[in-house]
Motif scaffolding. Structure first.
Motif, PDB file in Angstrom:
ATOM      1  N   ILE A  73      46.534  24.800  38.662  1.00 46.39           N
ATOM      2  CA  ILE A  73      45.860  25.028  39.949  1.00 46.39           C
ATOM      3  C   ILE A  73      44.528  24.303  39.994  1.00 46.39           C
ATOM      4  CG2 ILE A  73      44.601  27.149  39.366  1.00 46.39           C
ATOM      5  CD1 ILE A  73      46.498  26.468  42.636  1.00 46.39           C
ATOM      6  N   GLU A  74      43.835  24.249  38.853  1.00 51.34           N
ATOM      7  CA  GLU A  74      42.562  23.517  38.828  1.00 51.34           C
ATOM      8  C   GLU A  74      42.789  22.031  39.072  1.00 51.34           C
ATOM      9  OE1 GLU A  74      39.942  26.350  35.831  1.00 51.34           O
ATOM     10  OE2 GLU A  74      41.013  24.607  35.035  1.00 51.34           O
TER      11      GLU A  74
ATOM     12  N   ASP B 135      36.162  43.352  49.271  1.00 52.07           N
ATOM     13  CA  ASP B 135      36.486  42.839  47.949  1.00 52.07           C
ATOM     14  C   ASP B 135      36.672  41.333  48.006  1.00 52.07           C
ATOM     15  OD1 ASP B 135      37.525  42.679  45.264  1.00 52.07           O
ATOM     16  OD2 ASP B 135      39.443  42.374  46.255  1.00 52.07           O
ATOM     17  N   GLU B 136      36.329  40.647  46.913  1.00 52.85           N
ATOM     18  CA  GLU B 136      36.379  39.208  46.902  1.00 52.85           C
ATOM     19  C   GLU B 136      37.523  38.655  46.072  1.00 52.85           C
ATOM     20  OE1 GLU B 136      32.498  38.375  45.452  1.00 52.85           O
ATOM     21  OE2 GLU B 136      31.698  38.143  47.450  1.00 52.85           O
ATOM     22  N   THR B 137      38.275  39.527  45.417  1.00 54.48           N
ATOM     23  CA  THR B 137      39.287  38.995  44.527  1.00 54.48           C
ATOM     24  C   THR B 137      40.704  39.276  44.994  1.00 54.48           C
ATOM     25  OG1 THR B 137      37.881  39.108  42.593  1.00 54.48           O
ATOM     26  CG2 THR B 137      40.210  39.165  42.203  1.00 54.48           C
ATOM     27  N   VAL B 138      40.936  40.447  45.504  1.00 52.40           N
ATOM     28  CA  VAL B 138      42.293  40.804  45.865  1.00 52.40           C
ATOM     29  C   VAL B 138      42.386  41.075  47.352  1.00 52.40           C
ATOM     30  CG1 VAL B 138      42.762  41.801  43.614  1.00 52.40           C
ATOM     31  CG2 VAL B 138      41.886  43.244  45.415  1.00 52.40           C
ATOM     32  N   GLU B 139      43.561  40.951  47.891  1.00 53.56           N
ATOM     33  CA  GLU B 139      43.739  41.175  49.313  1.00 53.56           C
ATOM     34  C   GLU B 139      43.820  42.655  49.609  1.00 53.56           C
ATOM     35  OE1 GLU B 139      47.189  38.938  50.103  1.00 53.56           O
ATOM     36  OE2 GLU B 139      46.100  37.061  50.277  1.00 53.56           O
TER      37      GLU B 139
ATOM     38  N   LEU C 271      48.324  35.726  41.776  1.00 52.47           N
ATOM     39  CA  LEU C 271      48.227  34.698  42.809  1.00 52.47           C
ATOM     40  C   LEU C 271      46.801  34.612  43.340  1.00 52.47           C
ATOM     41  CD1 LEU C 271      49.985  32.728  44.499  1.00 52.47           C
ATOM     42  CD2 LEU C 271      50.270  34.574  46.149  1.00 52.47           C
ATOM     43  N   GLU C 272      46.202  35.775  43.581  1.00 49.64           N
ATOM     44  CA  GLU C 272      44.853  35.792  44.127  1.00 49.64           C
ATOM     45  C   GLU C 272      43.845  35.231  43.143  1.00 49.64           C
ATOM     46  OE1 GLU C 272      44.275  36.520  47.352  1.00 49.64           O
ATOM     47  OE2 GLU C 272      46.447  36.417  47.193  1.00 49.64           O
ATOM     48  N   LEU C 273      44.002  35.541  41.863  1.00 50.55           N
ATOM     49  CA  LEU C 273      43.080  35.008  40.865  1.00 50.55           C
ATOM     50  C   LEU C 273      43.125  33.483  40.867  1.00 50.55           C
ATOM     51  CD1 LEU C 273      41.211  35.109  38.416  1.00 50.55           C
ATOM     52  CD2 LEU C 273      43.225  35.403  36.980  1.00 50.55           C
ATOM     53  N   LEU C 274      44.318  32.916  40.903  1.00 50.81           N
ATOM     54  CA  LEU C 274      44.431  31.457  40.893  1.00 50.81           C
ATOM     55  C   LEU C 274      43.849  30.854  42.168  1.00 50.81           C
ATOM     56  CD1 LEU C 274      47.983  30.983  39.325  1.00 50.81           C
ATOM     57  CD2 LEU C 274      45.752  30.757  38.220  1.00 50.81           C
TER      58      LEU C 274
ATOM     59  N   ASN D   5      41.390  32.116  43.883  1.00 48.20           N
ATOM     60  CA  ASN D   5      39.935  32.202  43.740  1.00 48.20           C
ATOM     61  C   ASN D   5      39.404  31.065  42.864  1.00 48.20           C
ATOM     62  OD1 ASN D   5      39.560  34.408  45.347  1.00 48.20           O
ATOM     63  ND2 ASN D   5      39.723  35.884  43.681  1.00 48.20           N
ATOM     64  N   LEU D   6      40.114  30.769  41.781  1.00 46.85           N
ATOM     65  CA  LEU D   6      39.705  29.653  40.926  1.00 46.85           C
ATOM     66  C   LEU D   6      39.743  28.338  41.694  1.00 46.85           C
ATOM     67  CD1 LEU D   6      41.572  30.600  37.623  1.00 46.85           C
ATOM     68  CD2 LEU D   6      39.096  30.515  37.947  1.00 46.85           C
ATOM     69  N   ALA D   7      40.797  28.161  42.477  1.00 51.97           N
ATOM     70  CA  ALA D   7      40.924  26.921  43.248  1.00 51.97           C
ATOM     71  C   ALA D   7      39.852  26.841  44.329  1.00 51.97           C
ATOM     72  CB  ALA D   7      42.313  26.852  43.878  1.00 51.97           C
ATOM     73  N   ALA D   8      39.557  27.972  44.984  1.00 47.97           N
ATOM     74  CA  ALA D   8      38.516  27.983  46.019  1.00 47.97           C
ATOM     75  C   ALA D   8      37.173  27.589  45.432  1.00 47.97           C
ATOM     76  CB  ALA D   8      38.438  29.371  46.662  1.00 47.97           C
TER      77      ALA D   8
END
Length: 448
Positions: free
Chosen positions: A26-27, A119-123, A133-136, A138-141
């Motif tokens: 993803i990065e 919250d900033e990490t999960v939906e 999915l959300e963690l990845l 967030n990393l990409a964002a």
């Protein structure tokens, strides 16, 4: 999280990685997208995710019908809907997060909703596979909003949570985005973490994710590691509060330096989440310094006896008319009454350079330092530095006799008109030079 793609459970993640490390994949995809856009003229900081969406041909629509943001297909076009009532940093991060969803090969198969809370990490409280999915995303964002090559001044340094908050302002992104981007780009040995109070025992914290830098070689810490409430994490009681300290967490085997800050809670949770950095302890950490934290000096940190101190003027028999003193009066009325009795008993005691010690509780003293000439509106500086120096030396004696730490806001810099760099040096030459642990509090910032 592990880099082994076979251990990830999300179908979308598995389709993305094809057995490789999903974080690396993803990065790479996010970095390739950012570089492509930069080649087309995308510039920053701050890097505008709306421009990136336009470059990709996506439509971006404001609507208050969504709590945060969502991604969907509309007439064969990628459409991002976002709530314009959120703060600017959150909107930017949410748009980048939705763009990140399009890096997954199956993104068109479902509507992706980002958060129905702060919250900033999960939906939502979704199954673990959606959290992956959300963690990845967030990393990409974070990769999109802080592209490669743009944080070079910080990447070889060990940084504090203060630096993270400053970078958040520079890039107009969330605290969590800066943390994730930093650990993925730096050469320093560190790791980012997110923790929350355990649902089964609120006296414990549990690590929700643990993202190491490339040079991190310490073992023992991972997702679901349990941290006891005696940790500095417990000092992050309200959103924006910071804390730091050297601690040995379960399984790590030796002490590490912890920098942390409270951010909005998970949906439905009562307590804030805590995000932060774990770093190796530096060789020079024995050098004593003022401990700057974000929080409220009315709620002093740490264990043992504490002294809360503030500056009062030489013209009034009482303090508490406005600002910090007013809050101090409300919270500790006994100490306020003691000061009034002190000044009323002998007006001669109300002179510059003198101090009064009041009692707030069994473990908390209030030291009022008479270091301000008069009161009221006026353009000139009212804090008297020489008087403040005398007061601080007397404060050293009070703190020393009680084996207490000292807690204060940035005294003398409000209506008193003092310059903090001068007052800071006075504190160094008195309290710090006398090995009195001293904490200076700044109030919380918005949008962490």
């Amino acid at each position: 999280m592990t880099g082994n793609g076979k251990l990830w459970k999300s179908i979308s993640v598995r389709k993305l990685s094809s057995g490789k490390d999903p974080i690396a994949v993803i990065e790479q995809k996010a970095r390739a997208l950012a570089l492509s856009a930069m080649d087309k003229g995308w510039r920053g900081p701050p890097f505008d995710p709306f421009q990136l969406a336009d470059y990709l041909g996506f439509s971006v629509i404001p609507t208050d019908s969504v709590k945060d943001a969502r991604l969907l297909m509309k007439d064969s076009t990628v459409r991002i809907e976002y709530n314009p009532n959120r703060n600017a940093a959150r909107i930017r991060y949410s748009i980048a997060h939705e763009i990140a969803h399009t890096l997954f090969p199956d993104f068109q198969e479902a509507v992706r909703n980002r958060s129905d809370s702060d919250d900033e990490t999960v939906e939502t409280k979704e199954p673990p596979t959606d959290l992956e999915l959300e963690l990845l995303c967030n990393l990409a964002a974070a990769e999109l909003l802080m592209p490669i090559g743009d944080m070079q001044d910080f990447l070889d340094k060990e940084i504090s949570i203060r630096t993270i908050l400053d970078l958040r302002e520079k890039y107009k992104v969330s605290t969590e985005a800066v943390l994730l981007r930093y650990v993925k780009a730096t050469n320093s040995s560190c790791a980012a973490f997110s923790a929350a109070r355990s649902t089964s025992d609120p006296e414990l914290y549990k690590i929700d994710y643990f993202i190491p830098s490339v040079s991190w070689n310490h073992k023992g810490l991972s997702k679901n590691t349990v941290i006891r409430n005696s940790s500095v994490l417990a000092e992050c009681k309200a959103i924006g509060y910071t804390a730091h300290g050297d601690e040995s967490w379960a399984g790590s085997g030796r002490k590490q330096h912890i920098e942390s800050v409270a951010i909005p809670p998970y949906p439905g949770d009562q307590y804030p989440r805590i995000v932060g950095l774990i770093q190796s302890i530096k060789a020079d950490t024995n050098i004593e310094q003022i401990d700057y934290v974000i929080g409220n000096a009315l709620d002093p940190r740490g264990k043992g006896k504490k002294v809360i101190t503030h500056i009062v003027n030489d013209g009034a028999l009482a303090w508490g008319g406005r600002g910090f003193a007013m809050q101090l009066k409300k919270k500790f009325p006994v100490a306020y009454a003691e000061y009034r009795a002190f000044t009323s008993s002998n007006r001669q005691l109300l002179k510059l350079g003198n101090i009064h010690t009041g009692h707030a509780s069994a473990d908390v003293l209030i030291v009022s330092m008479i270091a301000q000439k008069g009161f009221g509106e006026g353009g000139s500086r009212r804090v008297v530095y020489a008087a403040l120096a005398d007061c601080l030396q007397k404060l050293v004696d009070v703190a020393g006799m009680n084996s207490a730490s000292v807690h204060m806001p940035r005294i003398g810099t409000g209506q008193a008109g003092g310059e903090w760099n001068v007052i800071e040096q006075l504190i160094h030459s008195s309290l710090i030079a006398s090995h009195i642990r001293t904490h200076v509090y700044d109030l919380t910032v918005q949008g962490v």
